[in-house]
Write a protein that holds these residues in place. Sequence first.
Motif, short mmCIF file in Angstrom:
data_model
loop_
_atom_site.label_atom_id
_atom_site.label_comp_id
_atom_site.label_asym_id
_atom_site.label_seq_id
_atom_site.Cartn_x
_atom_site.Cartn_y
_atom_site.Cartn_z
N ASP A 67 0.64 -1.34 0.09
CA ASP A 67 0.07 0.07 -0.06
C ASP A 67 0.78 1.20 0.26
O ASP A 67 0.78 2.12 -0.70
N PRO A 115 -6.22 -2.98 -5.98
CA PRO A 115 -7.63 -2.31 -5.62
C PRO A 115 -8.68 -3.31 -5.77
O PRO A 115 -9.68 -3.22 -5.21
N ARG A 123 -9.34 1.74 0.93
CA ARG A 123 -7.59 1.92 0.36
C ARG A 123 -6.82 2.86 1.02
O ARG A 123 -7.47 3.86 1.38
#
Length: 231
Positions: A67, A115, A123
């Motif tokens: 991430d 995603p 997210r």
Amino acid sequence: MGFPDQSTNPAGTRKARLSRELVLSTALALVDKEGLEALSMRRLGQELQRDPMSLYRYAVNRAALLDGISEMVFDELAIFPDDPDWQAQLRRIAHDLRLLALRHPNVVPLLVTRPLSTPLGLRPLGTLRPLEQILALLIEAGFTPATALHVYRAYYGFLYGHILNELQEYIVDPEESEAILRLGLHRLPAKDFPHLRALGPVLAEYDGAAELDQGLSILLTGLTNHLTTHP
């Protein structure tokens, strides 16, 4: 065996102080060099010459590293939502995103597919920034919020499709002048792949930037017509 988390390395020179930025930039460099599969806390600890356990302060697990890498790459993408020339802005963003992908080709699968497993609201905020800013750009240009979302989806769908396609345009032998040999198409059975072999010269002359620009012109012309006929 881990590395001791100390301020100097065996050569006696002082090591950089650990920070989230240093951890993520090192992780990104590792992925650029060796691919996503190479990234682990242990491998990252080796790159930083630190005990891997010391890295969990900056990323709680490998997923958090992924991430963070996504956010770091998207941070390189400049978007100006207040620009009144929305067509020029979308064209520039597209070319900038293409160059980002060419600089970090090993990260592209992460940006495109990760995603899919994460609901929008969960997210990383940095990965949602381009969505929010492009929506603002389009709404300011006169699109309704719902239409702006549809435009964003079509725009990024086209961009990611183009980028994935361009990254597949591998050249087998850059020094070879014969298109068929340059692309390795001579390995394909002629009777099974006549069209691909015939298109060798066109495939060999592929220009990613020009191809992207042509597709953008088609897309932007359609969007401009829509905005004119649906005030």
